[in-house]
Design a protein around this motif. Structure first.
Motif, short mmCIF file in Angstrom:
data_model
loop_
_atom_site.label_atom_id
_atom_site.label_comp_id
_atom_site.label_asym_id
_atom_site.label_seq_id
_atom_site.Cartn_x
_atom_site.Cartn_y
_atom_site.Cartn_z
N ASP A 57 9.17 -3.07 -1.55
CA ASP A 57 9.41 -4.45 -1.18
C ASP A 57 8.15 -5.30 -1.16
N ALA A 58 7.04 -4.78 -1.66
CA ALA A 58 5.81 -5.57 -1.66
C ALA A 58 5.92 -6.69 -2.70
N PRO A 59 5.43 -7.89 -2.38
CA PRO A 59 5.56 -9.03 -3.30
C PRO A 59 4.46 -9.11 -4.36
N ALA A 60 3.72 -8.02 -4.53
CA ALA A 60 2.66 -7.96 -5.53
C ALA A 60 2.55 -6.51 -5.99
N PRO A 61 1.92 -6.25 -7.14
CA PRO A 61 1.81 -4.88 -7.63
C PRO A 61 1.13 -3.96 -6.62
N GLN A 62 1.59 -2.74 -6.52
CA GLN A 62 0.93 -1.72 -5.70
C GLN A 62 -0.04 -0.97 -6.60
N VAL A 96 -9.76 -19.94 -6.68
CA VAL A 96 -8.81 -19.10 -5.94
C VAL A 96 -9.39 -17.70 -5.79
N ARG A 97 -9.36 -17.18 -4.56
CA ARG A 97 -9.80 -15.81 -4.31
C ARG A 97 -8.63 -14.86 -4.56
N ARG A 98 -8.91 -13.78 -5.27
CA ARG A 98 -7.87 -12.80 -5.59
C ARG A 98 -7.91 -11.69 -4.55
N ILE A 99 -6.82 -11.56 -3.80
CA ILE A 99 -6.79 -10.74 -2.60
C ILE A 99 -6.12 -9.40 -2.86
N GLY A 100 -6.81 -8.34 -2.47
CA GLY A 100 -6.21 -7.01 -2.40
C GLY A 100 -5.94 -6.69 -0.94
N LEU A 101 -4.70 -6.46 -0.59
CA LEU A 101 -4.31 -6.21 0.80
C LEU A 101 -4.10 -4.72 1.02
N VAL A 102 -4.85 -4.15 1.96
CA VAL A 102 -4.74 -2.72 2.26
C VAL A 102 -3.84 -2.54 3.48
N GLY A 103 -2.68 -1.94 3.27
CA GLY A 103 -1.75 -1.68 4.36
C GLY A 103 -0.53 -2.58 4.29
N TRP A 104 0.65 -1.95 4.37
CA TRP A 104 1.90 -2.71 4.34
C TRP A 104 2.73 -2.32 5.57
N GLY A 105 2.06 -2.48 6.75
CA GLY A 105 2.73 -2.18 8.01
C GLY A 105 2.99 -3.47 8.78
N ALA A 106 2.93 -3.37 10.10
CA ALA A 106 3.26 -4.52 10.94
C ALA A 106 2.33 -5.70 10.67
N ILE A 107 1.05 -5.43 10.43
CA ILE A 107 0.10 -6.52 10.15
C ILE A 107 0.17 -6.92 8.68
N GLY A 108 0.13 -5.95 7.79
CA GLY A 108 0.09 -6.23 6.37
C GLY A 108 1.29 -7.00 5.86
N ARG A 109 2.48 -6.70 6.37
CA ARG A 109 3.68 -7.40 5.90
C ARG A 109 3.61 -8.89 6.18
N VAL A 110 3.16 -9.25 7.38
CA VAL A 110 3.06 -10.66 7.72
C VAL A 110 1.99 -11.35 6.87
N VAL A 111 0.83 -10.70 6.76
CA VAL A 111 -0.26 -11.28 5.98
C VAL A 111 0.14 -11.38 4.51
N GLY A 112 0.70 -10.31 3.95
CA GLY A 112 1.07 -10.31 2.54
C GLY A 112 2.16 -11.31 2.21
N THR A 113 3.14 -11.44 3.09
CA THR A 113 4.21 -12.41 2.86
C THR A 113 3.68 -13.83 2.86
N ALA A 114 2.78 -14.12 3.82
CA ALA A 114 2.19 -15.47 3.87
C ALA A 114 1.39 -15.77 2.61
N LEU A 115 0.63 -14.78 2.14
CA LEU A 115 -0.15 -14.98 0.92
C LEU A 115 0.77 -15.19 -0.28
N ALA A 116 1.81 -14.38 -0.37
CA ALA A 116 2.73 -14.48 -1.51
C ALA A 116 3.45 -15.82 -1.52
N GLU A 117 3.66 -16.40 -0.34
CA GLU A 117 4.33 -17.70 -0.24
C GLU A 117 3.37 -18.87 -0.38
N GLY A 118 2.10 -18.58 -0.63
CA GLY A 118 1.11 -19.63 -0.84
C GLY A 118 0.70 -20.36 0.41
N ARG A 119 0.78 -19.69 1.57
CA ARG A 119 0.47 -20.37 2.82
C ARG A 119 -1.01 -20.31 3.20
#
Length: 279
Positions: A59-64, A19-42
């Motif tokens: 509201d981020a689903p992972a630690p900031q 499993v790759r451990r992902i750090g997501l930079v940005g919680w805007g229009a792009i980051g929210r969709v990407v982060g939510t999908a990752l958090a849901e295991g998609r």
């Protein structure tokens, strides 16, 4: 949000890591969709380990985490926060041993930055095509020889194209026009710097063709543009090519298209699933 995280192993080896451990930079229009999908295991093979943003998030689903702390626990950083992040942090990400997936490809038309990233490591650089298709064919065509002409025409709503550098006359024209207006014409090296949030497609085309100075970019403001349009026209001694796409703008950020975060997710899936292309 706080949590205790296990430091990333120092070894750069990855083939046996499931499993790759992902750090997501940005919680805007792009980051929210990407982060939510990752958090849901998609995205099989990837887990959202942390989110990096310069604003407090509730509201981020992972630690900031800060960028420095994120690099201690992540082996793949996904950038969804703008060209400035790429310029400031990309080298440091690669030097730490983490890989980097770039959404803001406009930063990569800077030859000095690109040269530094190619020389950096052991991390690897990947980029996503975002809101445009046909890039794989343009890359393949390069094997036949150089293209002689490439033109990208991007049409968007006037409000999404206004920039601080514009003079009063152009600003007024953007605000009052009732018909399409050509806002700028230049190369794929020049235009992304002028429109850092709106013309990453130009840089993606340039990366696919291998020559930012060959790609002529025309930016058009159209008050009736309910969809964002990108038209690529290319020609060479081996053939002619034309691609046209129209996307629904993102409701939260009309400067980007709704499809962009899904393009990031597709690229991320390719990176974690098999060896990707190195910049």
């Amino acid at each position: 949000m706080t949590a205790t995280l296990t430091p990333r192993p120092d070894t750069p080896a990855r083939p046996d890591r499931p499993v790759r451990r992902i750090g997501l930079v940005g919680w805007g229009a792009i980051g929210r969709v990407v982060g939510t999908a990752l958090a849901e295991g998609r995205v099989p093979g990837a887990e959202l380990t942390c989110v990096i943003d310069n604003r407090p998030l509730v509201d981020a689903p992972a630690p900031q985490l800060s960028f420095d702390d994120a690099l201690a626990v992540c082996d793949l950083v996904v950038e969804a926060a703008g060209q400035g992040v790429v310029r400031e942090w990309a080298e440091r990400v690669l030097t730490s041993g983490a890989d980097l997936l770039i959404a803001s490809t406009g930063a990569l038309v800077d030859p000095e930055l690109t040269a530094r990233l190619r020389a950096a490591g052991p991390g690897r650089v990947y980029f996503t095509g975002g809101a445009v298709g046909g890039l794989d064919l343009l890359q393949a065509v390069r094997g036949l020889g150089p293209l002689t002409s490439v033109t990208l025409t991007t049409t968007k709503l006037p409000a999404t194209l206004h920039q601080p550098w514009m003079d009063a006359a152009l600003t007024a024209r953007l605000h009052t026009t009732t018909e399409p207006v050509e806002v700028m014409r230049g190369t794929a090296r020049d235009v992304p710097a002028k429109f850092p949030k709106s013309t990453n497609v130009a840089a993606s085309v340039a990366l696919a063709t291998g020559d930012p100075d060959l790609v002529e970019v025309v930016v058009v403001a159209d008050p009736d543009a309910t969809l964002t349009r990108h038209v690529i026209e290319a020609a060479g001694p081996h053939g002619t090519y034309r691609f046209e796409v129209e996307h629904r703008p993102d409701a939260a950020n009309p400067a980007t298209s709704q499809v962009v975060p899904h393009a990031v997710l597709r690229s991320l899936g390719a990176v974690v699933g098999r060896a990707g292309q190195i910049l």
